[in-house]
Design an enzyme around this catalytic site. Structure first.
Site, short mmCIF file in Angstrom:
data_model
loop_
_atom_site.label_atom_id
_atom_site.label_comp_id
_atom_site.label_asym_id
_atom_site.label_seq_id
_atom_site.Cartn_x
_atom_site.Cartn_y
_atom_site.Cartn_z
N ARG A 126 -29.31 57.53 38.09
CA ARG A 126 -29.11 56.22 38.73
C ARG A 126 -27.69 55.69 38.58
O ARG A 126 -27.49 54.47 38.48
CB ARG A 126 -30.09 55.17 38.18
N ARG A 154 -28.23 49.54 41.57
CA ARG A 154 -28.00 48.10 41.70
C ARG A 154 -27.06 47.50 40.67
O ARG A 154 -26.58 46.39 40.84
CB ARG A 154 -29.34 47.37 41.68
N ASP A 168 -33.95 59.69 47.67
CA ASP A 168 -35.07 59.29 46.84
C ASP A 168 -36.10 60.40 46.80
O ASP A 168 -36.23 61.16 47.76
CB ASP A 168 -35.72 58.00 47.33
N TYR A 174 -47.35 59.27 43.05
CA TYR A 174 -47.07 58.17 43.99
C TYR A 174 -48.00 58.25 45.19
O TYR A 174 -48.53 57.24 45.68
CB TYR A 174 -45.62 58.20 44.46
O1 CP3 Z 1 -27.93 57.59 41.41
C1 CP3 Z 1 -28.92 58.34 41.45
O2 CP3 Z 1 -29.59 58.69 40.45
C2 CP3 Z 1 -29.29 58.95 42.80
C3 CP3 Z 1 -30.23 58.24 43.57
C4 CP3 Z 1 -31.70 58.18 43.18
C5 CP3 Z 1 -32.53 57.14 43.61
N1 CP3 Z 1 -33.81 57.44 43.28
C6 CP3 Z 1 -32.08 55.95 44.34
C7 CP3 Z 1 -32.90 54.72 44.27
C8 CP3 Z 1 -32.50 59.10 42.49
C9 CP3 Z 1 -32.12 60.38 41.76
C10 CP3 Z 1 -33.85 58.62 42.58
C11 CP3 Z 1 -35.00 59.35 42.03
C12 CP3 Z 1 -36.28 58.64 41.92
N2 CP3 Z 1 -36.86 57.78 42.81
C13 CP3 Z 1 -37.19 58.82 40.86
C14 CP3 Z 1 -36.98 59.74 39.70
C15 CP3 Z 1 -36.01 59.14 38.74
C16 CP3 Z 1 -36.65 58.12 37.87
O3 CP3 Z 1 -36.17 56.98 37.90
O4 CP3 Z 1 -37.58 58.47 37.16
C17 CP3 Z 1 -38.31 58.01 41.10
C18 CP3 Z 1 -39.51 57.85 40.20
C19 CP3 Z 1 -38.09 57.37 42.34
C20 CP3 Z 1 -39.00 56.44 43.05
C21 CP3 Z 1 -38.39 55.10 43.15
N3 CP3 Z 1 -37.41 54.77 44.07
C22 CP3 Z 1 -38.69 53.96 42.40
C23 CP3 Z 1 -39.69 53.90 41.27
C24 CP3 Z 1 -37.88 52.93 42.88
C25 CP3 Z 1 -37.95 51.48 42.49
C26 CP3 Z 1 -37.48 51.26 41.12
C27 CP3 Z 1 -36.06 50.80 41.17
O5 CP3 Z 1 -35.28 51.27 40.32
O6 CP3 Z 1 -35.76 49.99 42.03
C28 CP3 Z 1 -37.05 53.46 43.90
C29 CP3 Z 1 -36.01 52.77 44.66
C30 CP3 Z 1 -34.61 53.28 44.42
N4 CP3 Z 1 -34.26 54.60 44.46
C31 CP3 Z 1 -33.45 52.49 44.19
C32 CP3 Z 1 -32.37 53.40 44.11
C33 CP3 Z 1 -30.92 53.06 43.93
C34 CP3 Z 1 -33.37 50.98 44.13
C35 CP3 Z 1 -33.66 50.45 45.50
C36 CP3 Z 1 -32.82 49.28 45.90
O7 CP3 Z 1 -31.63 49.45 46.15
O8 CP3 Z 1 -33.39 48.19 46.01
#
Ligand code: CP3
Length: 344
Positions: free
Chosen positions: A26, A30, A75, A152
């Site tokens: 991540r 944000r 994602d 999911y």
């Molecule tokens: O910078 C990075 O790591 C690359 C981008 C990335 C995202 N999601 C962007 C994202 C990566 C590698 C992921 C993987 C991901 N997505 C996982 C595995 C990693 C982990 O955290 O365990 C999972 C479980 C998801 C599913 C997911 N997507 C969730 C649970 C959420 C909401 C939680 C949160 O942090 O907001 C997302 C949304 C998401 N994916 C965001 C980002 C930057 C935030 C969304 C936003 O901008 O509002």
């Protein structure tokens, strides 16, 4: 730099490096003002699907933090969207699957997808990022592992207990194995598409697999993760990551991966000893530590590097993703510290 010499790729092969390479899960997210500015203009899915915008967001943390790798902005749920289950990213709620898969019939009804046709924007992003990085650091592609993606799909979103997931697993094992087999096949194609487009390493996120016992992991997950990893194009190292996996680490290594991701609930040296020295490790600072101050989290960074003892095969990372409330200065300080303290 010749591809083979990137510190991240050398560490993944357990070759010596001049310092410990560091990147952060991540790192595009944000906590970064430039990411939030992009999110003013694009919805989350819209951002993932706009390859130019997604490439910009992928490269931002490389410029800002000085990390040793970029991770593709995408994602783990993007592969589910073309299956027709209604994937949405609701503000604050996180991901939602409108039509969750709960029965044998639901599994059978899932639309089969060819990710090369269904998610072309992902591969396009990879190509644009590689051009933009111009050989500065390698690009890591990624996907969700079959268990975590299935969780999911079945729960319809995040979960505490994973009861629906376990119910399908225990009550309908045939449907479970059909579902995970399908996800493993689709995900292998999806990752091979990223590798063909230019991803130089890939990470498989099994973020929530720590809710399973070792016996259940062995029976219900390991064969599918193993089949997936074996189907990947050789040459791009595989990082196999999960959280809450203290009891599962040797089984995750059996499933495959050149690097095993560790969360902060284990001591890095003890986990590495249990895994054996024939595999690299990644981790494992508690992301919450970055909410304190560099003076406070510095000793924790040093402690992790001390546990790794400079042995070849350590990639520094957090134990999970950067939290949205993390000060950017602290993230920059962390990356500098890892580079300084690990200089050999
Ligand atoms: O910078 C990075 O790591 C690359 C981008 C990335 C995202 N999601 C962007 C994202 C990566 C590698 C992921 C993987 C991901 N997505 C996982 C595995 C990693 C982990 O955290 O365990 C999972 C479980 C998801 C599913 C997911 N997507 C969730 C649970 C959420 C909401 C939680 C949160 O942090 O907001 C997302 C949304 C998401 N994916 C965001 C980002 C930057 C935030 C969304 C936003 O901008 O509002």
């Amino acid at each position: 730099m010749p591809l083979a010499d990137f510190p991240l790729l050398r560490a993944a092969r357990r070759e010596p490096t001049d310092f410990t390479p560091v990147w952060l899960m991540r790192q595009a997210g944000r906590y970064l003002p430039e990411y939030r500015a992009m999110r003013e203009r694009f919805g989350f899915l819209e951002l993932c699907k706009n390859s130019d915008a997604a490439a910009t967001v992928t490269v931002q943390p490389v410029d800002r933090l000085g990390v040793d790798a970029a991770i593709l902005f995408a994602d783990i749920l993007l592969v589910l969207e073309p299956m027709g289950v209604g994937v949405e990213f609701a503000e604050r709620e996180g991901p939602v699957i409108r039509r969750p898969v709960r029965s044998r019939e639901d599994v059978r009804r899932l639309a089969p997808v060819d990710p090369l046709e269904a998610t072309p924007f992902v591969f396009e992003t990879v190509k644009i990022v590689r051009r933009a990085l111009d050989g500065r650091v390698p690009l890591i592609g990624f996907a969700g592992a079959p268990f975590t993606v299935a969780s999911y799909l079945i729960e319809g979103g995040a979960s505490r207990e994973y009861l629906e997931t376990k119910l399908l697993m225990y009550r309908e094992p045939d449907a479970w194995h059909a579902l995970l087999g399908m996800l493993a096949g689709v995900t292998a194609k999806y990752l091979n598409g990223q590798i063909a487009a230019g991803a130089q390493a890939v990470q498989l996120f099994d973020s929530w697999v720590g809710v399973l016992s070792p016996d259940d992991y062995r029976e219900f997950v390991l064969p599918h993760s193993r089949a997936l990893i074996r189907a990947l194009t050789p040459g791009a190292p595989v990082i196999h990551f999960g959280t809450g996996t203290a009891a599962l680490l040797p089984l995750m290594k059996d499933a495959g991966g050149d690097v095993i991701g560790l969360d902060w609930r284990v001591n890095l040296d003890e986990a590495w000893a249990r895994l054996g020295e024939d595999v690299a490790v990644q981790g494992n600072l508690d992301p919450a530590a970055l909410l304190s101050t560099p003076a406070r989290f510095g000793p924790r960074v040093r402690a992790i590097l001390d546990r790794a003892r400079g042995r070849p095969g350590h990639v520094f990372n957090l134990g999970h993703g950067v939290l949205p409330q993390t000060p950017v200065d602290h993230v920059i300080a962390l990356v500098d510290m890892v580079h300084e303290l690990s200089k050999r």
